[in-house]
Design a protein around this motif. Structure first.
Motif, mmCIF file in Angstrom:
data_model
loop_
_atom_site.group_PDB
_atom_site.id
_atom_site.type_symbol
_atom_site.label_atom_id
_atom_site.label_comp_id
_atom_site.label_asym_id
_atom_site.label_seq_id
_atom_site.Cartn_x
_atom_site.Cartn_y
_atom_site.Cartn_z
ATOM 1 N N GLY A 91 4.443 -50.659 -1.130
ATOM 2 C CA GLY A 91 3.075 -50.593 -1.620
ATOM 3 C C GLY A 91 2.913 -49.882 -2.943
ATOM 4 N N TYR A 92 3.991 -49.327 -3.486
ATOM 5 C CA TYR A 92 3.917 -48.580 -4.745
ATOM 6 C C TYR A 92 3.445 -49.471 -5.886
ATOM 7 C CZ TYR A 92 5.459 -46.046 -8.916
ATOM 8 O OH TYR A 92 5.510 -45.427 -10.134
ATOM 9 N N LEU A 131 5.209 -44.242 9.929
ATOM 10 C CA LEU A 131 4.656 -43.650 8.716
ATOM 11 C C LEU A 131 4.748 -44.623 7.543
ATOM 12 C CD1 LEU A 131 5.636 -39.857 8.512
ATOM 13 C CD2 LEU A 131 3.363 -40.881 8.576
ATOM 14 N N LEU A 132 5.837 -45.372 7.481
ATOM 15 C CA LEU A 132 5.982 -46.363 6.416
ATOM 16 C C LEU A 132 4.889 -47.423 6.514
ATOM 17 C CD1 LEU A 132 9.869 -46.894 6.380
ATOM 18 C CD2 LEU A 132 8.476 -45.673 4.692
ATOM 19 N N GLU A 133 4.576 -47.841 7.744
ATOM 20 C CA GLU A 133 3.509 -48.822 7.932
ATOM 21 C C GLU A 133 2.161 -48.244 7.512
ATOM 22 O OE1 GLU A 133 3.608 -50.122 11.949
ATOM 23 O OE2 GLU A 133 5.615 -51.011 11.817
ATOM 24 N N SER A 134 1.938 -46.977 7.855
ATOM 25 C CA SER A 134 0.681 -46.331 7.473
ATOM 26 C C SER A 134 0.572 -46.195 5.957
ATOM 27 C CB SER A 134 0.575 -44.951 8.133
ATOM 28 O OG SER A 134 0.498 -45.063 9.538
ATOM 29 N N LYS A 138 1.925 -48.216 3.758
ATOM 30 C CA LYS A 138 1.634 -49.547 3.220
ATOM 31 C C LYS A 138 0.161 -49.884 3.409
ATOM 32 C CE LYS A 138 2.618 -53.571 1.452
ATOM 33 N NZ LYS A 138 1.273 -54.178 1.566
ATOM 34 N N ASP A 139 -0.397 -49.549 4.572
ATOM 35 C CA ASP A 139 -1.825 -49.783 4.805
ATOM 36 C C ASP A 139 -2.670 -48.976 3.819
ATOM 37 O OD1 ASP A 139 -1.264 -51.499 6.871
ATOM 38 O OD2 ASP A 139 -1.554 -50.003 8.455
ATOM 39 N N GLU A 164 -7.826 -51.950 -2.739
ATOM 40 C CA GLU A 164 -9.191 -52.433 -2.527
ATOM 41 C C GLU A 164 -10.199 -51.484 -3.171
ATOM 42 O OE1 GLU A 164 -12.207 -53.634 1.152
ATOM 43 O OE2 GLU A 164 -10.053 -53.388 1.508
ATOM 44 N N LEU A 165 -9.949 -50.177 -3.062
ATOM 45 C CA LEU A 165 -10.835 -49.199 -3.695
ATOM 46 C C LEU A 165 -10.840 -49.376 -5.208
ATOM 47 C CD1 LEU A 165 -12.634 -46.669 -3.539
ATOM 48 C CD2 LEU A 165 -10.532 -45.291 -3.628
#
Length: 263
Positions: free
Chosen positions: A144-145, A198-201, A203-204, A211-212
């Protein structure tokens, strides 16, 4: 009066160690200081260019696209660690050729459009040479970076003449910077072995930050235009694809393969 102990005790070659005299250490120290000085001056050149753009924006456009700027020159310890990790020769010429992020600047912008606008304005200057661009905004990393990384080469004029110094510049929005700061702390805490949940969180959270960014940029355009915001999906992020010359129709890269432009 006792003879002072040498700075580095002399050993024999049979012991598998290197003998270094105090004079050689002083020479190495002086050479390292000169080497790092070049990158410090290159950093100052780019900082000045960014500062001029920021001040001109405020005066001419009554708007500052730059939230804050941070910079650093790698410490000698960090530089040695990277030389060892990359497995390159430890001489200064080899380091110059193989490590291009000794001097680094991070420019945090208000909006994604500001990131690309500042990049274009900075790289359009005729004494700035673009060596490489990695657009992690158009093609985020798998975790997600997001950020726009550019290696820029700028001239530095010394008493001995002109030299070209590479400086890494990272452009990102406030939301991207907040996410990257948190991600760095998590990876440091877990020594890079971060639990899958934690990796999934993370990415979310990166998706939420994107979106922000999109929502705030639409609000910004609406306020400046004095009217309604454009009807675009709330989850869409406006990005610009950076392509190599003559390859403008190439397919967009995947998240794990960010596009790189070498000039």
């Amino acid at each position: 009066m006792a003879t002072p102990a040498p700075l580095v005790p002399a050993t024999t070659a049979d012991e598998g160690e290197i003998t270094v005299s105090a004079a050689e250490l002083r020479e190495l120290r002086d050479e390292l200081q000169r080497f790092m000085m070049e990158y410090r001056f290159g950093l100052q050149e780019v900082e000045t260019k960014i500062g001029i753009l920021r001040d001109e924006f405020l005066l001419t456009h009554d708007y500052n696209p730059i939230e804050h700027v941070s910079s650093r020159v790698k410490s000698p310890d960090s530089l040695v660690e990277k030389v060892q990790r990359k497995g390159i020769d430890g001489d200064f010429d080899s380091i110059r050729r193989n490590i291009t992020d000794i001097a680094g600047i991070r420019v945090t912008c208000s909006f994604t459009a500001d990131v690309y606008r500042l990049f274009d304005l900075l790289t359009a200057q005729d004494d700035v040479r673009v060596l490489q661009v990695k657009d992690y905004i158009a093609a985020p990393k798998s975790n997600g970076y997001k950020s726009l990384h550019a290696i820029l080469e700028v001239p530095v004029f010394l008493s001995t003449g002109r030299i070209e110094v590479p400086v890494e510049v990272q452009f990102r929005t406030i939301a991207m910077d907040f996410w990257a700061s948190l991600e760095h702390k998590i990876y440091y805490k877990y020594a890079t072995r971060v639990p899958d949940e934690l990796l999934e969180s993370l990415k979310d959270a990166a998706d939420t930050a994107a979106e922000l960014d999109a929502r705030m940029e639409r609000l910004h355009r609406q306020i400046r235009a004095g009217g309604a915001a454009p009807a675009t999906p709330t989850s869409a992020v406006t990005v610009r694809e950076i392509t190599t010359s003559g390859d403008a129709d190439a397919a967009a890269p995947g998240h794990d393969d960010p596009e790189v432009r070498a000039v």
